[in-house]
Design a protein around this motif. Structure first.
Motif, PDB file in Angstrom:
ATOM      1  N   CYS A  81      -1.117   6.985   5.284  1.00 27.66           N
ATOM      2  CA  CYS A  81       0.036   7.220   6.146  1.00 27.66           C
ATOM      3  C   CYS A  81       0.845   8.386   5.594  1.00 27.66           C
ATOM      4  CB  CYS A  81       0.890   5.952   6.229  1.00 27.66           C
ATOM      5  SG  CYS A  81       1.439   5.348   4.622  1.00 27.66           S
ATOM      6  N   ASP A  82       1.986   8.656   6.216  1.00 27.17           N
ATOM      7  CA  ASP A  82       2.890   9.681   5.709  1.00 27.17           C
ATOM      8  C   ASP A  82       3.845   9.026   4.718  1.00 27.17           C
ATOM      9  OD1 ASP A  82       4.816  11.637   5.286  1.00 27.17           O
ATOM     10  OD2 ASP A  82       4.750  12.359   7.363  1.00 27.17           O
ATOM     11  N   LEU A  83       3.743   9.425   3.460  1.00 28.15           N
ATOM     12  CA  LEU A  83       4.604   8.856   2.411  1.00 28.15           C
ATOM     13  C   LEU A  83       5.755   9.788   2.066  1.00 28.15           C
ATOM     14  CD1 LEU A  83       2.041   7.291  -0.136  1.00 28.15           C
ATOM     15  CD2 LEU A  83       3.548   6.075   1.432  1.00 28.15           C
ATOM     16  N   GLN A 100       8.603   7.383  10.839  1.00 24.71           N
ATOM     17  CA  GLN A 100       8.138   8.754  10.625  1.00 24.71           C
ATOM     18  C   GLN A 100       7.495   8.937   9.261  1.00 24.71           C
ATOM     19  OE1 GLN A 100      11.149  11.649  11.530  1.00 24.71           O
ATOM     20  NE2 GLN A 100      11.177  11.087  13.691  1.00 24.71           N
ATOM     21  N   ALA A 101       8.113   8.358   8.230  1.00 22.85           N
ATOM     22  CA  ALA A 101       7.535   8.434   6.883  1.00 22.85           C
ATOM     23  C   ALA A 101       7.961   7.193   6.113  1.00 22.85           C
ATOM     24  CB  ALA A 101       7.996   9.693   6.160  1.00 22.85           C
ATOM     25  N   PHE A 102       7.028   6.674   5.329  1.00 23.50           N
ATOM     26  CA  PHE A 102       7.322   5.500   4.513  1.00 23.50           C
ATOM     27  C   PHE A 102       7.845   5.999   3.173  1.00 23.50           C
ATOM     28  CE2 PHE A 102       4.198   4.304   7.648  1.00 23.50           C
ATOM     29  CZ  PHE A 102       4.639   3.071   8.094  1.00 23.50           C
ATOM     30  N   ASN A 103       9.148   6.174   3.127  1.00 21.44           N
ATOM     31  CA  ASN A 103       9.768   6.778   1.945  1.00 21.44           C
ATOM     32  C   ASN A 103      10.092   5.736   0.901  1.00 21.44           C
ATOM     33  OD1 ASN A 103       9.964   9.573   2.617  1.00 21.44           O
ATOM     34  ND2 ASN A 103      11.466   8.995   4.153  1.00 21.44           N
ATOM     35  N   GLN A 104      10.333   6.214  -0.300  1.00 21.81           N
ATOM     36  CA  GLN A 104      10.818   5.362  -1.364  1.00 21.81           C
ATOM     37  C   GLN A 104      12.325   5.306  -1.228  1.00 21.81           C
ATOM     38  OE1 GLN A 104       9.277   7.147  -4.963  1.00 21.81           O
ATOM     39  NE2 GLN A 104       9.176   5.123  -5.855  1.00 21.81           N
ATOM     40  N   ASN A 105      12.854   4.124  -0.904  1.00 21.95           N
ATOM     41  CA  ASN A 105      14.318   4.042  -0.885  1.00 21.95           C
ATOM     42  C   ASN A 105      14.798   3.482  -2.216  1.00 21.95           C
ATOM     43  OD1 ASN A 105      12.965   1.781   0.007  1.00 21.95           O
ATOM     44  ND2 ASN A 105      13.801   1.901   2.061  1.00 21.95           N
ATOM     45  N   GLY A 106      15.343   4.357  -3.026  1.00 26.15           N
ATOM     46  CA  GLY A 106      15.730   3.971  -4.369  1.00 26.15           C
ATOM     47  C   GLY A 106      14.490   3.644  -5.160  1.00 26.15           C
ATOM     48  N   GLN A 115       5.949  -5.126  11.045  1.00 25.50           N
ATOM     49  CA  GLN A 115       6.939  -4.124  10.624  1.00 25.50           C
ATOM     50  C   GLN A 115       6.507  -2.693  10.918  1.00 25.50           C
ATOM     51  OE1 GLN A 115       7.291  -5.991   6.477  1.00 25.50           O
ATOM     52  NE2 GLN A 115       9.401  -5.423   6.937  1.00 25.50           N
ATOM     53  N   GLY A 116       5.514  -2.536  11.783  1.00 27.26           N
ATOM     54  CA  GLY A 116       5.132  -1.186  12.171  1.00 27.26           C
ATOM     55  C   GLY A 116       3.912  -0.645  11.456  1.00 27.26           C
TER      56      GLY A 116
END
Ligand code: ARG
Ligand code: ZN
Ligand code: CA
Length: 259
Positions: A121-123, A86-92, A104-105
């Motif tokens: 994309c959706d960030l 859904q969104a390519f978020n910053q994890n940590g 990986q999509g």
């Protein structure tokens, strides 16, 4: 370099919801903005404070959406990939770069010695975009831009709807650093350009001129530089020193791109 440097661009649109499957018109609006900003043809150069006007740099770089794929087959220069992410978020602190990998999509980079890869994309809500500097892994080379900060029409949203996030990130890709020297709020970091004033930290929003942040003279910060963090409508120039860094990249580590 005597002529204009031509940079072939491929845009990889990676979307979950249809909204992020941006139109060709939105892509082209970004190419138009890049070509204005890198050639000092943006209308708002008229707003550059008098003291900074002599420093204005003109990169003479032209970006164009390619018409062939790496195999030479006709291609619109835009790839479209539906993803379950859904969104390519910053994890940590770890950047989520799955948009750069088909496994990986996302969508694999086109050969980065021949193309500027731009993933759109959706960030999520925090990130406008990011770039890879010269010299990194080829499969991740290029820039990533949140679709809501891409181009000047479609899904781009104020105050980041003049295409300047991509201008900023492409300058990083050409080895130009943040204008405050990435030293937090200290006044000691350098962006390795002689003609950008030293300044304390990044600026946001639409500062009023002059903004003196650390004994940097009457004119203070050059917050209207593309390499600060101000709003799109508040940033409108590169300096000659920044252009010299771009040229060093285009005749050095990225020379294969301009043939
Ligand atoms: N990498 C920066 C961020 O994600 C980009 C800042 C671009 N600024 C702008 N006005 N478009 O915050
Ligand atoms: Zn940046
Ligand atoms: Ca600083």
């Amino acid at each position: 370099r005597s002529g204009v440097a031509l940079i072939p661009v491929v845009v990889h649109v990676v979307y979950n919801g249809d909204a992020a499957n941006i139109t060709e018109a939105q892509v082209d609006s970004q190419i138009v903005a890049l070509n204005a900003d890198f050639n000092a043809q943006n209308a708002d150069i008229s707003e550059i404070p008098t003291a900074f006007k002599p420093l204005l740099g003109e990169a003479r770089i032209r970006f164009f959406r390619v018409q062939r794929d790496p195999q030479g087959k006709r291609h619109p220069g835009i790839t479209r990939t539906r993803t379950s992410i859904q969104a390519f978020n910053q994890n940590g602190n770890q950047l989520d770069q799955r948009m750069k990998s088909a496994a990986q999509g996302g969508h694999d980079a086109w050969p980065s010695d021949r193309y500027l890869n731009i993933w759109v994309c959706d960030l999520g809500r925090e990130l406008l975009g990011y770039a890879q500097f010269p010299g990194g892994p080829i499969e991740k080379d290029g820039v990533v831009i949140n679709h809501t900060a891409f181009g000047t029409t479609g899904t781009s949203v104020s105050p980041f709807n003049l295409g300047r996030t991509t201008t900023h990130e492409v300058a990083h890709w050409l080895n130009v650093y943040h204008i405050w020297g990435d030293d937090g709020l200290a006044c000691s970091g350098s962006d390795y350009c002689d003609d950008t004033p030293n300044q304390a930290g990044s600026n946001r929003g639409r500062p009023q001129f002059p903004h003196v942040s650390c004994g940097n003279g009457q004119s203070g910060d050059m917050f209207m530089n593309f390499m600060d963090y101000t709003d799109d409508e508040a940033m409108f120039m590169f300096t000659k020193g920044q252009v010299a860094r771009m040229n060093a990249t285009l005749t050095g580590p990225r020379s294969s791109l301009i043939g």
